[in-house]
Scaffold this motif. Structure first.
Motif, mmCIF file in Angstrom:
data_model
loop_
_atom_site.group_PDB
_atom_site.id
_atom_site.type_symbol
_atom_site.label_atom_id
_atom_site.label_comp_id
_atom_site.label_asym_id
_atom_site.label_seq_id
_atom_site.Cartn_x
_atom_site.Cartn_y
_atom_site.Cartn_z
ATOM 1 N N LEU A 104 0.831 -1.207 0.000
ATOM 2 C CA LEU A 104 0.000 0.000 0.000
ATOM 3 C C LEU A 104 0.864 1.254 0.000
ATOM 4 N N ARG A 105 1.987 1.206 0.640
ATOM 5 C CA ARG A 105 2.879 2.362 0.642
ATOM 6 C C ARG A 105 3.541 2.556 -0.720
ATOM 7 N N SER A 106 3.864 1.471 -1.398
ATOM 8 C CA SER A 106 4.553 1.576 -2.687
ATOM 9 C C SER A 106 3.579 1.672 -3.863
ATOM 10 N N GLY A 107 2.279 1.402 -3.613
ATOM 11 C CA GLY A 107 1.300 1.457 -4.694
ATOM 12 C C GLY A 107 1.252 0.205 -5.540
ATOM 13 N N THR A 108 1.774 -0.904 -5.024
ATOM 14 C CA THR A 108 1.799 -2.154 -5.787
ATOM 15 C C THR A 108 0.784 -3.167 -5.258
ATOM 16 N N GLN A 109 -0.195 -2.708 -4.467
ATOM 17 C CA GLN A 109 -1.176 -3.624 -3.879
ATOM 18 C C GLN A 109 -1.994 -4.362 -4.932
ATOM 19 N N GLY A 110 -2.105 -3.790 -6.142
ATOM 20 C CA GLY A 110 -2.879 -4.435 -7.202
ATOM 21 C C GLY A 110 -2.309 -5.769 -7.647
ATOM 22 N N ARG A 111 -1.089 -6.089 -7.235
ATOM 23 C CA ARG A 111 -0.485 -7.381 -7.594
ATOM 24 C C ARG A 111 -1.000 -8.522 -6.716
ATOM 25 N N TRP A 112 -1.666 -8.176 -5.606
ATOM 26 C CA TRP A 112 -2.206 -9.208 -4.732
ATOM 27 C C TRP A 112 -3.514 -9.748 -5.311
ATOM 28 N N ARG A 113 -3.732 -11.049 -5.144
ATOM 29 C CA ARG A 113 -4.935 -11.646 -5.724
ATOM 30 C C ARG A 113 -6.202 -11.217 -5.003
#
Length: 302
Positions: A242-251
């Motif tokens: 969430l801090r890096s903005g890569t949460q969309g990679r989680w299923r």
């Protein structure tokens, strides 16, 4: 104005003295602008006057060529109607708790650096998100973040700063429960069980959380994500993403881009826009591209 400094304009200066550093930095803010050749014209804000009203009155009264807002994201959000009506470019002196819009735009947090940006950079377009007629710069959220905004009182934000977010979030996290949402966008209808849906216009929110790693407040897109976790501790594991903005990679995170979204819940739920509760579901989102002009470094240089 410092000796030898060329005059660079007159700015209506709106300072939120209730912001985290507003009261103590008001005089320093005026001095920083004068140092770079901008003459500040302080906005008159008697009790009961909104930021938007103060901007409208100040622009109508004074010979100014820009508006400068000194405060945090909540102050900037409250200023949006006045900025839209004024039609002038605006600058930011970050005096709030999180200063997420300044972070997204690459504006320095130090007064001297922020003032130099206002004096030296050309104004660039910035988008606005809109939900149920309420505009916002950074993000609108339903669920966990909205409940957090309701619990985090202004005094706690001023006293504890970013720590206030963490303290309130820790107490709320274990009580978070999934709820059902229906999402209409791009010709689709999707249902989900989620603890939070966030619709971002800017890149950062909540004191450094990131909507999406490649989001920008001038890309003409809304970045949406839904946290569809079943257990609260999964959200703890998600925090670095969430801090890096890569949460969309989680299923168990739904993420997509759009320019319009309609969101329904079984019962009305509050919507948090830039840290303030402003409306309730059902929520209709739309993008307002290049709605304002802001003094900021060119994209990619902040």
């Amino acid at each position: 104005m410092a000796a030898g400094t060329q005059a660079r304009g007159r700015a209506l200066l709106l300072i939120n003295r209730k912001a985290r550093s507003g009261e103590e930095q008001a005089e320093a803010a005026e001095a920083a602008l004068r140092e770079v050749g901008i003459e500040p014209v302080p906005a008159d804000m008697p009790d009961g006057t909104s930021c938007a009203e103060a901007i409208a009155r100040g622009v109508a009264r004074g010979d100014v060529d820009r508006v400068v807002v000194g405060g945090g994201d909540g102050t900037l959000n409250a200023a949006i109607p006045g900025l839209l009506e004024a039609g002038l470019p605006f600058g930011i002196l970050p005096l709030g708790t999180a200063n997420d819009l300044a972070r997204s735009l690459g504006i320095p947090f130090e007064l001297d650096g922020a003032a130099r940006v206002i004096a030296e950079e050309a104004p660039r377009p910035v988008d606005l998100g809109e939900v149920n007629g309420h505009c916002y710069f950074n993000v609108a959220s339903i669920g966990f973040s909205a409940e957090l905004a309701g619990e985090l009182k202004a005094e706690a934000k001023k006293r504890f700063g970013k720590l206030g977010y963490g303290v309130a979030a820790l107490g709320l996290l274990r009580r978070a429960r999934p709820f059902t949402v229906t999402l209409h966008h791009d010709g689709r209808k999707e249902r989900a069980r989620t603890i939070q849906v966030s619709v971002g216009n800017g890149k950062h929110y909540g004191g450094g959380m990131t909507v999406a790693e490649d989001a920008r407040p001038d890309d003409g897109q809304l970045d949406v994500y839904s946290l569809e976790v079943r257990r609260w501790w999964r959200l703890v594991l998600l925090l670095p993403w969430l801090r890096s903005g890569t949460q969309g990679r989680w299923r168990d995170v739904r993420a997509f881009r759009t320019t319009a979204l309609e969101l329904h819940t079984r019962r009305p739920r509050p919507v948090n826009t830039d840290g303030e509760l402003t409306t309730h579901t059902p929520a209709v989102f739309r993008m307002r591209p290049a709605a304002l002009r802001v003094y900021a470094p060119p994209p990619g240089t902040g």
